[in-house]
Motif scaffolding. Structure first.
Motif, mmCIF file in Angstrom:
data_model
loop_
_atom_site.group_PDB
_atom_site.id
_atom_site.type_symbol
_atom_site.label_atom_id
_atom_site.label_comp_id
_atom_site.label_asym_id
_atom_site.label_seq_id
_atom_site.Cartn_x
_atom_site.Cartn_y
_atom_site.Cartn_z
ATOM 1 N N UNK A 89 0.843 -1.110 0.113
ATOM 2 C CA UNK A 89 -0.023 -0.071 0.046
ATOM 3 C C UNK A 89 0.814 1.235 -0.133
ATOM 4 N N UNK A 90 2.029 1.237 0.460
ATOM 5 C CA UNK A 90 2.850 2.309 0.264
ATOM 6 C C UNK A 90 3.097 3.172 -0.776
ATOM 7 N N UNK A 91 3.126 2.073 -1.918
ATOM 8 C CA UNK A 91 3.408 2.565 -3.158
ATOM 9 C C UNK A 91 2.399 3.612 -3.664
ATOM 10 N N UNK A 92 1.171 3.286 -3.255
ATOM 11 C CA UNK A 92 -0.043 4.182 -3.683
ATOM 12 C C UNK A 92 0.254 5.645 -3.012
ATOM 13 N N UNK A 93 0.800 5.788 -1.878
ATOM 14 C CA UNK A 93 1.102 7.104 -1.126
ATOM 15 C C UNK A 93 2.274 7.756 -1.894
ATOM 16 N N UNK A 94 3.500 6.864 -2.570
ATOM 17 C CA UNK A 94 4.414 7.611 -3.266
ATOM 18 C C UNK A 94 3.846 8.098 -4.536
ATOM 19 N N UNK A 95 2.891 7.487 -5.178
ATOM 20 C CA UNK A 95 2.070 7.835 -6.260
ATOM 21 C C UNK A 95 1.499 9.357 -6.338
ATOM 22 N N UNK A 96 0.768 9.185 -4.951
ATOM 23 C CA UNK A 96 -0.111 10.172 -4.666
ATOM 24 C C UNK A 96 0.712 11.446 -4.333
ATOM 25 N N UNK A 294 -8.246 -1.649 7.146
ATOM 26 C CA UNK A 294 -8.976 -0.657 8.327
ATOM 27 C C UNK A 294 -8.068 0.405 8.574
ATOM 28 N N UNK A 295 -8.512 1.517 9.169
ATOM 29 C CA UNK A 295 -7.867 2.807 9.247
ATOM 30 C C UNK A 295 -6.835 2.900 10.234
ATOM 31 N N UNK A 296 -6.899 1.861 11.131
ATOM 32 C CA UNK A 296 -5.622 2.067 12.056
ATOM 33 C C UNK A 296 -4.678 1.281 11.578
ATOM 34 N N UNK A 297 -4.770 0.362 10.497
ATOM 35 C CA UNK A 297 -3.575 -0.034 9.905
ATOM 36 C C UNK A 297 -2.961 0.926 8.828
ATOM 37 N N UNK A 298 -3.756 1.679 8.231
ATOM 38 C CA UNK A 298 -3.387 2.700 7.254
ATOM 39 C C UNK A 298 -2.529 3.747 8.045
ATOM 40 N N UNK A 299 -2.900 4.305 9.141
ATOM 41 C CA UNK A 299 -1.961 5.212 9.869
ATOM 42 C C UNK A 299 -0.794 4.632 10.346
ATOM 43 N N UNK A 300 -0.921 3.285 10.865
ATOM 44 C CA UNK A 300 0.379 2.514 11.287
ATOM 45 C C UNK A 300 1.320 2.451 10.206
ATOM 46 N N UNK A 301 0.757 2.198 9.031
ATOM 47 C CA UNK A 301 1.803 1.973 7.641
ATOM 48 C C UNK A 301 2.498 3.379 7.779
ATOM 49 N N UNK A 316 -4.664 11.215 4.343
ATOM 50 C CA UNK A 316 -5.736 10.845 4.975
ATOM 51 C C UNK A 316 -6.406 9.644 4.527
ATOM 52 N N UNK A 317 -6.886 8.618 5.213
ATOM 53 C CA UNK A 317 -7.410 7.324 4.847
ATOM 54 C C UNK A 317 -8.221 7.434 3.736
ATOM 55 N N UNK A 318 -9.332 8.423 3.886
ATOM 56 C CA UNK A 318 -10.289 8.393 2.866
ATOM 57 C C UNK A 318 -9.956 8.920 1.313
ATOM 58 N N UNK A 319 -8.683 9.458 1.310
ATOM 59 C CA UNK A 319 -8.120 9.843 0.030
ATOM 60 C C UNK A 319 -7.588 8.636 -0.808
ATOM 61 N N UNK A 320 -7.273 7.669 -0.324
ATOM 62 C CA UNK A 320 -6.225 6.408 -1.048
ATOM 63 C C UNK A 320 -7.166 5.269 -0.548
ATOM 64 N N UNK A 321 -7.949 4.870 0.046
ATOM 65 C CA UNK A 321 -8.750 3.689 0.445
ATOM 66 C C UNK A 321 -10.170 3.709 0.188
ATOM 67 N N UNK A 322 -10.711 2.820 -0.749
ATOM 68 C CA UNK A 322 -11.995 2.499 -1.125
ATOM 69 C C UNK A 322 -12.679 1.569 -0.009
ATOM 70 N N UNK A 323 -13.528 1.974 0.649
ATOM 71 C CA UNK A 323 -14.130 1.065 1.748
ATOM 72 C C UNK A 323 -15.547 0.742 1.391
#
Length: 332
Positions: A89-96, A294-301, A316-323
């Protein structure tokens, strides 16, 4: 004569219906080009979804390609060489963070812990993490999930990776096992099945797990470009439903049954080794039981990325995670 006429017409009708149904079935099948970052028993539920026909049940045909590495996988996704990527999931953050107009959106989680193990060159009795101080540690590539989790776990255990040991990070991911086998390093961070195979061959000894030490993080996820998700939401719902079926199946079946299901994906690995690896990953909770990230995992990452100096920005979680997709599937 009339009977023969009507019989002939009925036959024509039945043939027409048969042909129509055949065409309809083809039209309902959606091909999804999937790029996986590597081939690993760590991804067992994916291969189960293919081999047990869960994708087929959902009208999905998978075109699977192994793209070997996070950079290559994301390049493949962003250049439309794949519809979906299985990658950290970190790769999506790098791209963003690079200002992508069409960012990669995480829509289903496959693994929820790190998948690497601490392997020593010599047997270690009563291991403590302080034993690593002053040693040569063969780690993973900088910027990738294994390296970031590895450094996070070391710090959690009172070790400064760049001060308390000689940290080697300039060896290609695929060459790390052979480098250790040829004599580089006192300790190494390895994925399965290499860790178990090294034990079997007397090359190294598994002494701890980075997965159990790190906690739950979105380690490997399915993602697609935002535009693809918006245009193909129904197909990705079917895709996620198949993954969820496989996740449940992997949790319910004995490891030997799971191993038999995926053995064809690992021609160079014995069935017995696959069974051991599945048991180890399942016992430490590496396989996500649902596709929900889950959101906790996203911020721990992001905390782990920040600790290793690799977080380009807070996202933010909602920017790159579709729930919406995984929640709908799980609650059906």
């Amino acid at each position: 004569m009339k009977f023969m006429k009507y019989g002939f017409l009925s036959l024509i009708f039945l043939l027409g219906v048969s042909l129509f149904v055949g065409c309809s079935s083809d039209e309902e099948t959606t091909e999804i080009r999937l790029a996986e970052v590597t081939r690993s028993i760590f991804y067992a539920p994916l291969y189960v979804a293919i081999s047990e026909g869960f994708f087929e049940e959902e009208g999905i045909e998978i075109d699977l390609t192994t793209t070997w590495g996070g950079d290559t996988t994301m390049t493949t996704l962003l250049s439309d060489g794949a519809d979906v990527a299985l990658v950290g999931a970190e790769t999506s953050i790098y791209v963003y963070a690079q200002g992508a107009n069409d960012p990669a959106i995480n829509f289903a989680q496959l693994t929820q812990t790190d998948g690497t193990f601490l392997v020593s060159r010599e047997p270690v009795e009563d291991f403590e993490w302080d034993d690593l101080k002053g040693s040569t540690f063969l780690g993973q590539r900088a910027g990738g999930m294994p390296q970031m989790v590895g450094e996070y776990v070391l710090k959690q255990n009172g070790i400064e990776p760049h001060e308390d040991l000689e940290l080697i990070q300039n060896i290609d991911f695929g060459n790390i096992p052979s480098a250790f086998a040829s004599g580089t390093g006192d300790y190494v961070q390895l994925f399965e099945p290499q860790a178990t195979q090294f034990e079997e061959d007397g090359i190294g000894y598994i002494i701890d797990s980075f997965g159990t030490q790190s906690g739950n993080v979105p380690y490997t996820v399915f993602m697609s470009k935002q535009s693809y998700l918006e245009e193909n939401e129904e197909a990705l719902e079917s895709f996620t439903r198949a993954i969820y079926k496989a996740q449940q199946w992997v949790q319910e079946q004995p490891e030997e049954v799971v191993a038999e299901s995926i053995v064809d994906f690992f021609e160079d690995t014995s069935l017995e080794t696959i069974e051991q690896v599945i048991e180890r990953y399942r016992d430490q909770g590496s396989y996500a039981e649902t596709p929900i990230l889950d959101e906790d995992g996203w911020y721990l990452l992001q905390e782990m990325m920040d600790e290793s100096g690799e977080l380009p920005m807070d996202v933010p979680y909602e920017d790159l995670v579709n729930t919406d997709i995984p929640n709908q599937i799980v609650n059906e």
